[in-house]
Write a protein that holds these residues in place. Structure first.
Motif, PDB file in Angstrom:
ATOM      1  N   GLU A 167      -7.410   7.810 -20.410  1.00 22.03           N
ATOM      2  CA  GLU A 167      -5.959   7.604 -20.421  1.00 22.03           C
ATOM      3  C   GLU A 167      -5.257   8.711 -19.641  1.00 22.03           C
ATOM      4  OE1 GLU A 167      -4.560   7.136 -24.383  1.00 22.03           O
ATOM      5  OE2 GLU A 167      -5.849   5.401 -24.797  1.00 22.03           O
ATOM      6  N   TRP A 168      -5.721   9.940 -19.814  1.00 22.58           N
ATOM      7  CA  TRP A 168      -5.166  11.067 -19.050  1.00 22.58           C
ATOM      8  C   TRP A 168      -5.383  10.853 -17.563  1.00 22.58           C
ATOM      9  CZ3 TRP A 168      -8.370  15.070 -16.709  1.00 22.58           C
ATOM     10  CH2 TRP A 168      -7.630  16.143 -16.168  1.00 22.58           C
ATOM     11  N   LEU A 169      -6.574  10.438 -17.180  1.00 17.42           N
ATOM     12  CA  LEU A 169      -6.864  10.202 -15.770  1.00 17.42           C
ATOM     13  C   LEU A 169      -6.004   9.078 -15.202  1.00 17.42           C
ATOM     14  CD1 LEU A 169      -8.450  10.265 -13.110  1.00 17.42           C
ATOM     15  CD2 LEU A 169     -10.315   9.057 -14.265  1.00 17.42           C
ATOM     16  N   ILE A 170      -5.925   7.976 -15.917  1.00 16.07           N
ATOM     17  CA  ILE A 170      -5.232   6.793 -15.389  1.00 16.07           C
ATOM     18  C   ILE A 170      -3.719   6.958 -15.408  1.00 16.07           C
ATOM     19  CG2 ILE A 170      -4.752   4.360 -15.876  1.00 16.07           C
ATOM     20  CD1 ILE A 170      -7.711   4.196 -16.844  1.00 16.07           C
ATOM     21  N   TYR A 171      -3.185   7.557 -16.465  1.00 22.77           N
ATOM     22  CA  TYR A 171      -1.735   7.589 -16.631  1.00 22.77           C
ATOM     23  C   TYR A 171      -1.088   8.922 -16.279  1.00 22.77           C
ATOM     24  CZ  TYR A 171      -2.676   3.180 -18.945  1.00 22.77           C
ATOM     25  OH  TYR A 171      -3.098   1.902 -19.209  1.00 22.77           O
ATOM     26  N   ASN A 172      -1.890   9.955 -16.037  1.00 22.85           N
ATOM     27  CA  ASN A 172      -1.343  11.248 -15.627  1.00 22.85           C
ATOM     28  C   ASN A 172      -1.864  11.682 -14.263  1.00 22.85           C
ATOM     29  OD1 ASN A 172      -1.715  11.619 -18.943  1.00 22.85           O
ATOM     30  ND2 ASN A 172       0.263  12.229 -18.167  1.00 22.85           N
ATOM     31  N   VAL A 173      -3.179  11.765 -14.130  1.00 25.14           N
ATOM     32  CA  VAL A 173      -3.750  12.270 -12.885  1.00 25.14           C
ATOM     33  C   VAL A 173      -3.570  11.279 -11.737  1.00 25.14           C
ATOM     34  CG1 VAL A 173      -5.827  13.113 -11.732  1.00 25.14           C
ATOM     35  CG2 VAL A 173      -5.447  13.632 -14.154  1.00 25.14           C
ATOM     36  N   LYS A 174      -3.952  10.047 -11.938  1.00 26.06           N
ATOM     37  CA  LYS A 174      -3.874   9.061 -10.842  1.00 26.06           C
ATOM     38  C   LYS A 174      -2.440   8.864 -10.337  1.00 26.06           C
ATOM     39  CE  LYS A 174      -5.707   4.558  -9.431  1.00 26.06           C
ATOM     40  NZ  LYS A 174      -4.523   4.141  -8.673  1.00 26.06           N
ATOM     41  N   PRO A 175      -1.445   8.728 -11.195  1.00 21.90           N
ATOM     42  CA  PRO A 175      -0.073   8.615 -10.676  1.00 21.90           C
ATOM     43  C   PRO A 175       0.360   9.837  -9.871  1.00 21.90           C
ATOM     44  CG  PRO A 175      -0.156   7.863 -12.943  1.00 21.90           C
ATOM     45  CD  PRO A 175      -1.495   8.472 -12.649  1.00 21.90           C
ATOM     46  N   MET A 176      -0.063  11.029 -10.305  1.00 17.30           N
ATOM     47  CA  MET A 176       0.271  12.228  -9.537  1.00 17.30           C
ATOM     48  C   MET A 176      -0.349  12.167  -8.143  1.00 17.30           C
ATOM     49  SD  MET A 176      -1.131  15.329  -8.349  1.00 17.30           S
ATOM     50  CE  MET A 176      -2.523  15.741  -9.404  1.00 17.30           C
ATOM     51  N   ILE A 177      -1.609  11.789  -8.062  1.00 21.01           N
ATOM     52  CA  ILE A 177      -2.285  11.692  -6.772  1.00 21.01           C
ATOM     53  C   ILE A 177      -1.610  10.634  -5.898  1.00 21.01           C
ATOM     54  CG2 ILE A 177      -4.446  11.051  -5.635  1.00 21.01           C
ATOM     55  CD1 ILE A 177      -4.552  13.802  -6.943  1.00 21.01           C
ATOM     56  N   ASP A 178      -1.317   9.486  -6.458  1.00 23.93           N
ATOM     57  CA  ASP A 178      -0.711   8.400  -5.670  1.00 23.93           C
ATOM     58  C   ASP A 178       0.708   8.738  -5.229  1.00 23.93           C
ATOM     59  OD1 ASP A 178      -2.982   6.822  -5.831  1.00 23.93           O
ATOM     60  OD2 ASP A 178      -2.335   5.814  -7.662  1.00 23.93           O
ATOM     61  N   ASN A 179       1.415   9.533  -6.020  1.00 16.61           N
ATOM     62  CA  ASN A 179       2.788   9.910  -5.659  1.00 16.61           C
ATOM     63  C   ASN A 179       2.851  11.039  -4.641  1.00 16.61           C
ATOM     64  OD1 ASN A 179       4.041   8.014  -7.312  1.00 16.61           O
ATOM     65  ND2 ASN A 179       4.042   9.356  -9.094  1.00 16.61           N
ATOM     66  N   GLN A 180       1.903  11.964  -4.713  1.00 20.80           N
ATOM     67  CA  GLN A 180       1.979  13.151  -3.859  1.00 20.80           C
ATOM     68  C   GLN A 180       1.152  13.050  -2.578  1.00 20.80           C
ATOM     69  OE1 GLN A 180       1.462  16.876  -5.927  1.00 20.80           O
ATOM     70  NE2 GLN A 180       2.717  16.229  -7.670  1.00 20.80           N
ATOM     71  N   TYR A 181       0.237  12.069  -2.525  1.00 17.56           N
ATOM     72  CA  TYR A 181      -0.630  11.939  -1.352  1.00 17.56           C
ATOM     73  C   TYR A 181      -0.609  10.495  -0.856  1.00 17.56           C
ATOM     74  CZ  TYR A 181      -2.087  16.446  -3.115  1.00 17.56           C
ATOM     75  OH  TYR A 181      -2.068  17.736  -3.572  1.00 17.56           O
ATOM     76  N   ARG A 182      -1.011  10.322   0.378  1.00 16.88           N
ATOM     77  CA  ARG A 182      -0.964   8.988   0.990  1.00 16.88           C
ATOM     78  C   ARG A 182      -2.249   8.238   0.624  1.00 16.88           C
ATOM     79  NH1 ARG A 182       0.127  12.324   5.199  1.00 16.88           N
ATOM     80  NH2 ARG A 182      -1.725  11.611   6.355  1.00 16.88           N
ATOM     81  N   THR A 183      -2.170   7.471  -0.426  1.00 23.31           N
ATOM     82  CA  THR A 183      -3.341   6.762  -0.937  1.00 23.31           C
ATOM     83  C   THR A 183      -3.120   5.251  -0.894  1.00 23.31           C
ATOM     84  OG1 THR A 183      -2.616   6.588  -3.244  1.00 23.31           O
ATOM     85  CG2 THR A 183      -3.684   8.657  -2.566  1.00 23.31           C
ATOM     86  N   TYR A 184      -4.229   4.528  -0.881  1.00 25.14           N
ATOM     87  CA  TYR A 184      -4.222   3.125  -1.282  1.00 25.14           C
ATOM     88  C   TYR A 184      -4.472   3.138  -2.780  1.00 25.14           C
ATOM     89  CZ  TYR A 184      -4.677   1.839   3.652  1.00 25.14           C
ATOM     90  OH  TYR A 184      -4.485   1.689   5.001  1.00 25.14           O
ATOM     91  N   SER A 185      -3.488   2.754  -3.560  1.00 25.85           N
ATOM     92  CA  SER A 185      -3.571   2.959  -5.008  1.00 25.85           C
ATOM     93  C   SER A 185      -4.215   1.800  -5.757  1.00 25.85           C
ATOM     94  CB  SER A 185      -2.164   3.200  -5.563  1.00 25.85           C
ATOM     95  OG  SER A 185      -1.329   2.085  -5.300  1.00 25.85           O
ATOM     96  N   PHE A 186      -4.429   0.655  -5.098  1.00 24.01           N
ATOM     97  CA  PHE A 186      -4.954  -0.509  -5.805  1.00 24.01           C
ATOM     98  C   PHE A 186      -6.438  -0.334  -6.118  1.00 24.01           C
ATOM     99  CE2 PHE A 186      -4.417  -1.307  -1.242  1.00 24.01           C
ATOM    100  CZ  PHE A 186      -5.728  -1.502  -0.839  1.00 24.01           C
ATOM    101  N   ARG A 187      -6.957  -1.138  -7.046  1.00 27.99           N
ATOM    102  CA  ARG A 187      -8.309  -0.936  -7.580  1.00 27.99           C
ATOM    103  C   ARG A 187      -9.396  -1.078  -6.530  1.00 27.99           C
ATOM    104  NH1 ARG A 187     -11.539  -5.170  -8.375  1.00 27.99           N
ATOM    105  NH2 ARG A 187     -12.813  -4.159  -9.982  1.00 27.99           N
ATOM    106  N   GLU A 188      -9.202  -1.941  -5.541  1.00 29.26           N
ATOM    107  CA  GLU A 188     -10.240  -2.129  -4.533  1.00 29.26           C
ATOM    108  C   GLU A 188     -10.499  -0.859  -3.731  1.00 29.26           C
ATOM    109  OE1 GLU A 188      -8.520  -6.081  -5.589  1.00 29.26           O
ATOM    110  OE2 GLU A 188      -7.700  -4.104  -5.085  1.00 29.26           O
ATOM    111  N   ALA A 189      -9.533   0.047  -3.714  1.00 24.97           N
ATOM    112  CA  ALA A 189      -9.670   1.313  -2.990  1.00 24.97           C
ATOM    113  C   ALA A 189      -9.811   2.491  -3.946  1.00 24.97           C
ATOM    114  CB  ALA A 189      -8.468   1.523  -2.080  1.00 24.97           C
ATOM    115  N   SER A 190     -10.158   2.211  -5.205  1.00 14.73           N
ATOM    116  CA  SER A 190     -10.288   3.265  -6.218  1.00 14.73           C
ATOM    117  C   SER A 190     -11.679   3.219  -6.838  1.00 14.73           C
ATOM    118  CB  SER A 190      -9.240   3.089  -7.322  1.00 14.73           C
ATOM    119  OG  SER A 190      -7.936   3.114  -6.788  1.00 14.73           O
TER     120      SER A 190
END
Length: 257
Positions: A109-132
């Motif tokens: 839950e920490w990874l999905i709801y805290n870490v991943k949103p931070m990474i997707d907001n601060q870096y240029r990522t493809y955030s959808f599951r196919e690229a995760s």
């Protein structure tokens, strides 16, 4: 390049260091987006001087020469007491003569709801599951297996390195029974010859140890649910970063290409 951030890890009320690898040309191509792979035990991924036992996976060197550009996010584990055992274990049972009440769900839950949103907001990522994707070794491998099954809506790929399938088969099966596995799911499962126990007389360690039989059984069960799988038996492989480093090109090529 590898940069570092400190994030509050609420399940243990303490900070965890996040190791973030960005492709060398990240700041020169400002329109490019990248897939992301998350790893447990981030301190062991890139540099020997940071690794717990003085040997890393050398992931930094591999990625600098690999032709697929991506972002890697390594989650550093706890280093005090047995905190790593609980935060990197999704079940509750006795381990090493001690009862462990796993915080694996809270860690996810920490990874999905805290870490991943931070990474997707601060870096240029493809955030959808196919690229995760998600990966790890030992307890981190157990977590990667659990994550790609239970949280399949977030992760399409997993590197489950030395995931101790034999000791966790019944728990993995229960998690799988309750999960929805999407057909593009890719799961890499590995174990080393010297961590799988002895094969019977004249037996083949790739097929005849307890770990080997468990991996092959669970691989068939994952396939029956629609996942694509790749098992990797490492001849002369052990339970160490030195062995796991040799697996990096194997699972990265298969998961992403």
């Amino acid at each position: 390049m590898v940069i570092y951030k400190e994030m509050w890890y609420w399940p243990h009320q303490s900070y965890r260091r996040i190791h973030i690898y960005l492709p060398d040309d990240y700041h020169f191509n400002e329109k490019e987006k990248y897939p992301v792979m998350y790893f447990f035990d981030g301190q062991n991924l890139f540099f020997d001087e940071e690794a717990t036992f003085g040997k890393s996976w050398g992931l930094n060197g591999f990625l600098s020469q690999w032709d697929k550009k991506m972002i890697i996010v390594g989650l550093e584990c706890a280093h005090e007491n047995n905190d790593r055992l609980s935060e990197y274990f999704p079940y509750s049972r006795k381990m090493f003569k001690e009862q462990i009440d796993g915080l694996g769900d809270q860690t996810m839950e920490w990874l999905i709801y805290n870490v991943k949103p931070m990474i997707d907001n601060q870096y240029r990522t493809y955030s959808f599951r196919e690229a995760s994707a998600i990966g790890g070794s030992s307890l981190g491998g157990i977590m990667a297996m659990y994550a790609v099954i239970k949280y399949n809506q977030f992760f399409s790929k997993a590197a489950c390195v030395s995931a101790s399938v034999y000791h966790n088969l019944s728990s993995f099966r229960k998690t799988l029974e309750e999960a929805v596995i999407l057909p593009d799911t890719r799961i890499f499962i590995s174990w080393g010859e010297h961590e799988a126990g002895q094969a019977p007389h004249n037996g083949n360690p790739e097929f005849d140890t307890c770990e080997a039989r468990s991996v092959h059984k669970f691989e068939r069960e994952l396939q029956a649910r629609g996942a694509q799988t790749y098992y990797y038996f490492q001849r002369d492989g052990g339970h160490s970063e030195e062995s796991w480093q040799w697996q990096v090109p194997v699972f990265m090529e298969w998961l992403w290409k």
